[in-house]
Structures are given as structure tokens and as C-alpha cells.
Design a protein around this motif. Structure first.
Motif, PDB file in Angstrom:
ATOM      1  N   GLY A   1       0.279  -8.306  12.754  1.00 15.53           N
ATOM      2  CA  GLY A   1       0.641  -7.990  11.416  1.00 15.53           C
ATOM      3  C   GLY A   1      -0.168  -6.908  10.873  1.00 15.53           C
ATOM      4  O   GLY A   1       0.467  -6.399   9.986  1.00 15.53           O
ATOM      5  N   MET A   2      -1.377  -7.100  10.960  1.00 12.28           N
ATOM      6  CA  MET A   2      -2.308  -5.656  10.109  1.00 12.28           C
ATOM      7  C   MET A   2      -1.668  -4.469  10.845  1.00 12.28           C
ATOM      8  O   MET A   2      -1.797  -3.470  10.086  1.00 12.28           O
ATOM      9  CB  MET A   2      -3.676  -5.946  10.478  1.00 12.28           C
ATOM     10  CG  MET A   2      -4.544  -4.881   9.736  1.00 12.28           C
ATOM     11  SD  MET A   2      -6.308  -5.204  10.478  1.00 12.28           S
ATOM     12  CE  MET A   2      -6.656  -6.704  10.069  1.00 12.28           C
TER      13      MET A   2
ATOM     14  N   SER B   1       1.050  -3.539  11.923  1.00 11.30           N
ATOM     15  CA  SER B   1       2.455  -3.182  11.583  1.00 11.30           C
ATOM     16  C   SER B   1       2.297  -3.035  10.114  1.00 11.30           C
ATOM     17  O   SER B   1       3.209  -1.910   9.939  1.00 11.30           O
ATOM     18  CB  SER B   1       3.451  -4.452  11.704  1.00 11.30           C
ATOM     19  OG  SER B   1       3.230  -4.953  12.913  1.00 11.30           O
ATOM     20  N   TRP B   2       1.584  -3.594   9.183  1.00  8.98           N
ATOM     21  CA  TRP B   2       1.428  -2.805   7.954  1.00  8.98           C
ATOM     22  C   TRP B   2       0.815  -1.575   7.844  1.00  8.98           C
ATOM     23  O   TRP B   2       1.237  -0.897   7.197  1.00  8.98           O
ATOM     24  CB  TRP B   2       0.501  -3.991   7.329  1.00  8.98           C
ATOM     25  CG  TRP B   2      -0.034  -3.323   5.872  1.00  8.98           C
ATOM     26  CD1 TRP B   2       0.610  -3.511   4.730  1.00  8.98           C
ATOM     27  CD2 TRP B   2      -1.249  -2.913   5.703  1.00  8.98           C
ATOM     28  NE1 TRP B   2      -0.262  -2.760   3.791  1.00  8.98           N
ATOM     29  CE2 TRP B   2      -1.326  -2.776   4.258  1.00  8.98           C
ATOM     30  CE3 TRP B   2      -2.406  -2.893   6.221  1.00  8.98           C
ATOM     31  CZ2 TRP B   2      -2.396  -2.089   3.825  1.00  8.98           C
ATOM     32  CZ3 TRP B   2      -3.430  -2.125   5.720  1.00  8.98           C
ATOM     33  CH2 TRP B   2      -3.499  -1.892   4.549  1.00  8.98           C
ATOM     34  N   TRP B   3      -0.239  -1.490   8.784  1.00  5.26           N
ATOM     35  CA  TRP B   3      -0.819  -0.013   8.662  1.00  5.26           C
ATOM     36  C   TRP B   3       0.279   0.983   9.158  1.00  5.26           C
ATOM     37  O   TRP B   3       0.525   2.178   8.549  1.00  5.26           O
ATOM     38  CB  TRP B   3      -1.930  -0.167   9.408  1.00  5.26           C
ATOM     39  CG  TRP B   3      -2.403   1.385   9.951  1.00  5.26           C
ATOM     40  CD1 TRP B   3      -2.255   2.177  10.739  1.00  5.26           C
ATOM     41  CD2 TRP B   3      -3.246   2.131   8.819  1.00  5.26           C
ATOM     42  NE1 TRP B   3      -3.051   3.349  10.538  1.00  5.26           N
ATOM     43  CE2 TRP B   3      -3.544   3.493   9.424  1.00  5.26           C
ATOM     44  CE3 TRP B   3      -3.733   1.918   7.422  1.00  5.26           C
ATOM     45  CZ2 TRP B   3      -4.430   4.352   8.788  1.00  5.26           C
ATOM     46  CZ3 TRP B   3      -4.462   2.757   6.894  1.00  5.26           C
ATOM     47  CH2 TRP B   3      -4.634   3.952   7.427  1.00  5.26           C
TER      48      TRP B   3
ATOM     49  N   PHE C   1       3.578   1.065   8.899  1.00  2.50           N
ATOM     50  CA  PHE C   1       4.380   1.135   7.514  1.00  2.50           C
ATOM     51  C   PHE C   1       3.832   1.991   6.330  1.00  2.50           C
ATOM     52  O   PHE C   1       4.334   2.881   6.096  1.00  2.50           O
ATOM     53  CB  PHE C   1       4.891  -0.173   7.201  1.00  2.50           C
ATOM     54  CG  PHE C   1       5.700  -0.292   5.926  1.00  2.50           C
ATOM     55  CD1 PHE C   1       7.041   0.201   5.896  1.00  2.50           C
ATOM     56  CD2 PHE C   1       5.141  -0.564   4.677  1.00  2.50           C
ATOM     57  CE1 PHE C   1       7.822   0.421   4.614  1.00  2.50           C
ATOM     58  CE2 PHE C   1       5.956  -0.351   3.533  1.00  2.50           C
ATOM     59  CZ  PHE C   1       7.049   0.056   3.437  1.00  2.50           C
ATOM     60  N   TYR C   2       2.430   1.586   6.066  1.00  6.67           N
ATOM     61  CA  TYR C   2       1.921   2.349   5.069  1.00  6.67           C
ATOM     62  C   TYR C   2       1.520   3.729   5.313  1.00  6.67           C
ATOM     63  O   TYR C   2       1.884   4.596   4.448  1.00  6.67           O
ATOM     64  CB  TYR C   2       0.584   1.559   4.658  1.00  6.67           C
ATOM     65  CG  TYR C   2      -0.131   1.723   3.192  1.00  6.67           C
ATOM     66  CD1 TYR C   2       0.535   1.138   2.201  1.00  6.67           C
ATOM     67  CD2 TYR C   2      -1.021   2.719   3.058  1.00  6.67           C
ATOM     68  CE1 TYR C   2       0.070   1.522   1.012  1.00  6.67           C
ATOM     69  CE2 TYR C   2      -1.510   2.963   1.746  1.00  6.67           C
ATOM     70  CZ  TYR C   2      -0.991   2.280   0.709  1.00  6.67           C
ATOM     71  OH  TYR C   2      -1.415   2.623  -0.389  1.00  6.67           O
ATOM     72  N   TYR C   3       1.294   3.894   6.651  1.00  4.82           N
ATOM     73  CA  TYR C   3       0.972   5.192   7.032  1.00  4.82           C
ATOM     74  C   TYR C   3       2.185   6.148   7.139  1.00  4.82           C
ATOM     75  O   TYR C   3       2.208   7.347   6.646  1.00  4.82           O
ATOM     76  CB  TYR C   3       0.418   5.301   8.590  1.00  4.82           C
ATOM     77  CG  TYR C   3      -0.249   6.771   8.920  1.00  4.82           C
ATOM     78  CD1 TYR C   3      -1.357   7.085   8.764  1.00  4.82           C
ATOM     79  CD2 TYR C   3       0.761   7.515   9.699  1.00  4.82           C
ATOM     80  CE1 TYR C   3      -1.901   8.458   9.220  1.00  4.82           C
ATOM     81  CE2 TYR C   3       0.554   8.700  10.195  1.00  4.82           C
ATOM     82  CZ  TYR C   3      -0.852   9.101  10.085  1.00  4.82           C
ATOM     83  OH  TYR C   3      -1.119  10.473  10.518  1.00  4.82           O
TER      84      TYR C   3
ATOM     85  N   LYS D   1       4.863   5.897   5.315  1.00  5.57           N
ATOM     86  CA  LYS D   1       5.288   6.086   4.069  1.00  5.57           C
ATOM     87  C   LYS D   1       4.557   6.961   3.386  1.00  5.57           C
ATOM     88  O   LYS D   1       5.202   7.806   2.449  1.00  5.57           O
ATOM     89  CB  LYS D   1       5.225   4.609   2.972  1.00  5.57           C
ATOM     90  CG  LYS D   1       5.875   4.723   1.677  1.00  5.57           C
ATOM     91  CD  LYS D   1       5.453   3.382   0.991  1.00  5.57           C
ATOM     92  CE  LYS D   1       5.977   3.262  -0.368  1.00  5.57           C
ATOM     93  NZ  LYS D   1       6.025   2.061  -0.976  1.00  5.57           N
TER      94      LYS D   1
ATOM     95  N   SER E   1      -6.196   4.959  12.461  1.00  9.44           N
ATOM     96  CA  SER E   1      -5.121   4.329  13.554  1.00  9.44           C
ATOM     97  C   SER E   1      -5.441   4.178  14.933  1.00  9.44           C
ATOM     98  O   SER E   1      -4.973   3.151  15.315  1.00  9.44           O
ATOM     99  CB  SER E   1      -3.826   5.497  13.456  1.00  9.44           C
ATOM    100  OG  SER E   1      -3.459   5.891  11.973  1.00  9.44           O
TER     101      SER E   1
ATOM    102  N   ALA F   1      -9.651  -5.878   7.156  1.00 17.61           N
ATOM    103  CA  ALA F   1      -8.555  -5.480   6.240  1.00 17.61           C
ATOM    104  C   ALA F   1      -8.862  -4.891   5.052  1.00 17.61           C
ATOM    105  O   ALA F   1      -8.206  -3.907   4.365  1.00 17.61           O
ATOM    106  CB  ALA F   1      -7.561  -6.751   5.993  1.00 17.61           C
TER     107      ALA F   1
ATOM    108  N   TYR G   1      -7.770  -1.169   3.674  1.00 15.34           N
ATOM    109  CA  TYR G   1      -6.976  -1.273   2.469  1.00 15.34           C
ATOM    110  C   TYR G   1      -7.758  -0.294   1.444  1.00 15.34           C
ATOM    111  O   TYR G   1      -7.184   0.537   0.835  1.00 15.34           O
ATOM    112  CB  TYR G   1      -7.008  -2.540   1.922  1.00 15.34           C
ATOM    113  CG  TYR G   1      -6.131  -2.441   0.614  1.00 15.34           C
ATOM    114  CD1 TYR G   1      -4.827  -2.322   0.677  1.00 15.34           C
ATOM    115  CD2 TYR G   1      -6.521  -2.753  -0.545  1.00 15.34           C
ATOM    116  CE1 TYR G   1      -4.044  -1.994  -0.390  1.00 15.34           C
ATOM    117  CE2 TYR G   1      -5.857  -2.878  -1.746  1.00 15.34           C
ATOM    118  CZ  TYR G   1      -4.555  -2.339  -1.791  1.00 15.34           C
ATOM    119  OH  TYR G   1      -3.934  -2.364  -2.785  1.00 15.34           O
TER     120      TYR G   1
END
Length: 422
Positions: free
Chosen positions: A200-201, A203-205, A207-209, A211, A224, A418, A422
Motif C-alpha cells: 500500500g505504501m 502504491s501510494w508513492w 501515484f504521488y510521484y 502526479k 523510490s 511513512a 511523506y
């Protein structure tokens, strides 16, 4: 002179007196409790495999003599070798059990110094088997048994005549849930839970990277790689525990992969934290050549030590020295990162106090707050595994070994990582 120096009353009481000497130096009560006491010595020094009551023991071992003794030697034609399962720690009371001389590994034959021509190991063995070695022929032992008590067990080989023997095969203890020890019963589930968290972490990274990829700097690329290494490391741990619980044997490929990704996570994690602590790409766009060369040399040295450690099996006498060098190098890097963070925070605070308000002042305050949060998260990230290790050694028994993994790898590490990312 006689009364004060050699007088019987003073001399015996103060120097060699039975009461003082035995209590302080060789007293049975003090010596056995502190050094060889069963509870302290066996729990703190000896390891062992945690097994539950009535766990199954499976033995499949082949042994042979490397250099058979000459016919005119003092040894007999048959050379017994014993393989035993020792109870090194127990959670139940075995004082009233038949745990005496009859349960000890014994050998009768030439070469023993006992008056009855007997060799005793004086180590209680829960189960033991004898292999009769005859000349060049290989002897195979296959047996199945059960352990009588819940506790930790170790494998031992008795070779009373000190012969050069080759042994191959495997010995396994199987509990109701599989081949994992009592303290590792929940390890596979814990690492599966941690793997899902890191998926999950990651996947979030991603997406954020993606974006904000237009604003990405070198630090984000290194982060990364670090997150990918952490995910692979946790996944390798999960696969290792599930595979070992099912078959009782470790796969070499999984072990090698786990070692590589763990070292990679530490190396890239150190590099990313050094980049964060230096402020490169965040507070300042350039850094001095001296700082850059120091950082590159430190990371390269640590990477070389990690690489050498993976090949220390080729020179076993150097393994402990290499482990020590890695610990020292890691400690210096961590202390240096904390010192750089403190210096950067102090410089940012001084800059805010001595400058006029501008459009970039809000950004400076956000960076100041960010570095403070990173520092407060990085310190417990380093200390919690150490605290859990000390608690595991001093307070927990072998049945609570999973608590260390649950707190360190499944709870504290994902949360603090996290926060830092973040």
C-alpha cells in the motif's frame, strides 16, 4: 605479628576462610546461579529450537569415517557416534521427571578414562541415537520420535574418541502448525501483514510521484529505490517463513535474495537520509565538493563492507571482525546523519530569525517544521529495534520471539517510514 598477619583467626576469616572464600569466589550458591545456573545460563547463552509438547522429531543422517584408525590402535573395531536432541530450556517443571543418568548420552568402550571403561557426557539428552561406524562403510540413521516437554531443543553430536567423521542429512522438529519454532509461530502472518502495508505504501508513492513527476529531484528517485528495496525485503521474509514452515528447509535463492535486498535497503536508505540531512535539492541546490566526497566515500565504504560480509563464509575466522566493522560503520553513519539534521535545523531557524518577511518565508517555515518531524521520527526508528532486542534478551522468553518482529517490522517501522517519506 602472628595475630594480625598469620594468626589463624584473622587469616582464615579474611583470606582463605571457608565462609568468606566460598561465598565470594567459588561458593556453590553464587557460582552456580550467576555462571552455570540452569535458568540463567541456558536461557541467556544457549539458543535452540522452540518445540511444543509431543512435537515430532525426524532424523535422516548418514555418517562415515574420514580416516579409519589403524588396526593396532587402542580403539575397537566399531566406533560408536551419538546424535542427540538436548533440552536446553523448558517452560514446564521437569524436576520430578526421569531426567537423570539414564537419559544422558553414554558410550562404553576403549579410550575412556572412567574406571568402568565408560564415557559420560553429563549433558541431559531428551532423545539420543547411536551410529556404529565400521571402517569405510557409511552408516545411515533414520528415526522418528517425540519430545516430552515444551521448551527449546538443540542438536548435539557426541564423538568420545575424537574421530574425523563426515555427516550429512537433516534433523527436523515439527510442531502442530509446521516447522516454525514456538516463538516463530506467528512470524509468517506478521510478515504477510507487513508486506501488505508496504504494498500500500509503495502504491501510494508511485501515484504521488507520477502526479508530481515534474517537480521530482534526485532525492525522490533515491527514495523510490529505497521503498522498492524495503518492499522486496519484507516480501522475501514472508516467503522465507512460509516456505520454511511448510518444508522445514531454507531455499538458497530466497536467502541470497533476502541478503541482497536487505543490504540494498540499508545502503540506499543511508544515502537518502544523508541527502535529506544535507538539504540537497530541498533547502540548497548545490553542496560543497567536500561534503559530496565525504558522503560518497562513506556510502561506498559501507557498501563494500556489506559485500564482504556476504562472502565471509569463505574465511570464517574473519566473520566476527567483519560484523564488528559493519556495526561500527553503521553507527558512525547514523550519528553523522543525526548531527547533520541538527545542524540543518539550527541553520534554518537562524535564517528565519534574521531575515525579513517575503513570499518564500512560508516555505522556509514549512521546511523547518518538516525537518523537525523527520528528526523526531528518525530517532525512534533507530532506537525501537534496539529496545526490542534488549527486551527480547532480558525480559521475554523464547515463546515471545514474535513480539520483536510484530513491534519492529509490522508496526513501528512502517509508521515511522511513512512519516519520513511523506
Amino acid at each position: 605479628y602472628q595475630r594480625r598477619v598469620h594468626g589463624k583467626q584473622w587469616y582464615q576469616r579474611r583470606v582463605h576462610g571457608k565462609q568468606w572464600y566460598q561465598r565470594r569466589v567459588h561458593g556453590k550458591q553464587w557460582y552456580q546461579r550467576r555462571v552455570h545456573g540452569k535458568q540463567w545460563y541456558q536461557r541467556r547463552v544457549h539458543g535452540g529450537f522452540g518445540a511444543q509438547r509431543n512435537a515430532t522429531i525426524q532424523v535422516d543422517v548418514t555418517a562415515s569415517l574420514n580416516t579409519p584408525p589403524a588396526l593396532d590402535s587402542q580403539f575397537s573395531t566399531e566406533f560408536p557416534l551419538r546424535l542427540g536432541i538436548l533440552l536446553v530450556d523448558t517452560e514446564t517443571n521437569t524436576e520430578n521427571q526421569d531426567y537423570g543418568r539414564t537419559n544422558r548420552a553414554t558410550y562404553n568402550g576403549p579410550g575412556c578414562s572412567d574406571v568402568n571403561n565408560q564415557c559420560w557426557s553429563f549433558i541431559p539428552s531428551t532423545r539420543n541415537w547411536q551410529l556404529e561406524l565400521n571402517g569405510d562403510a557409511a552408516t545411515r540413521l533414520t528415526a522418528t520420535s517425540h519430545v516430552p516437554w515444551t521448551g527449546r531443543y538443540a542438536l548435539a553430536v557426541w564423538n568420545p574418541q575424537r574421530l574425523e567423521v563426515s555427516m550429512e542429512g537433516h534433523v527436523s522438529i515439527t510442531n502442530d502448525w509446521g516447522h516454525l519454532a514456538v516463538g516463530q509461530r506467528h512470524m509468517a502472518s506478521i510478515m504477510l501483514f507487513a508486506t501488505l502495508i508496504y504494498i500500500g505504501m509503495a502504491s501510494w508513492w508511485v501515484f504521488y510521484y507520477w502526479k508530481h513527476r515534474a517537480l521530482a529531484v534526485t532525492l525522490h528517485k533515491v527514495l523510490s529505490i529505497t521503498i522498492a528495496m524495503k518492499l522486496l525485503s519484507t516480501l522475501a521474509y514472508c516467503v522465507q517463513f512460509y516456505q520454511f514452515n511448510g518444508s522445514g528447509r531454507s531455499v538458497a535463492g530466497v536467502q541470497v535474495t533476502l541478503g541482497i535486498v536487505e543490504d540494498g535497503f540499508e545502503i540506499f536508505g543511508m544515502l537518502s537520509m544523508m541527502m535529506v540531512a544535507s538539504g540537497w535539492g530541498i533547502v540548497r541546490m548545490t553542496i560543497s565538493k567536500k561534503i559530496f566526497k565525504t558522503a560518497v566515500a562513506s556510502i561506498a565504504t559501507y557498501a563494500c563492507i556489506c559485500l564482504i560480509e556476504r562472502f565471509c563464509y569463505m574465511m570464517p575466522q574473519m566473520c566476527y571482525f567483519i560484523f564488528l566493522m559493519r556495526l561500527i560503520c553503521r553507527s558512525f553513519l547514523l550519528v553523522g546523519i543525526i548531527a547533520m539534521l541538527n545542524a540543518l535545523i539550527s541553520a534554518t531557524r537562524s535564517n528565519l530569525q534574521n531575515r525579513l518577511w517575503s513570499r518564500r518565508t512560508r516555505l522556509k517555515y514549512d521546511q523547518y517544521w518538516m525537518y523537525q518531524v523527520i528528526r523526531y521520527a528518525f530517532l525512534p526508528y533507530i532506537l525501537i529495534p534496539v529496545i526490542m532486542f534488549v527486551a527480547q534478551v532480558t525480559a521475554f522468553s523464547h515463546q515471545q520471539e514474535w513480539i520483536d518482529y510484530f513491534v519492529s517490522r509490522a508496526i513501528s517501522s512502517p509508521i515511522l517510514e511513512a512519516i519520513i517519506v511523506y
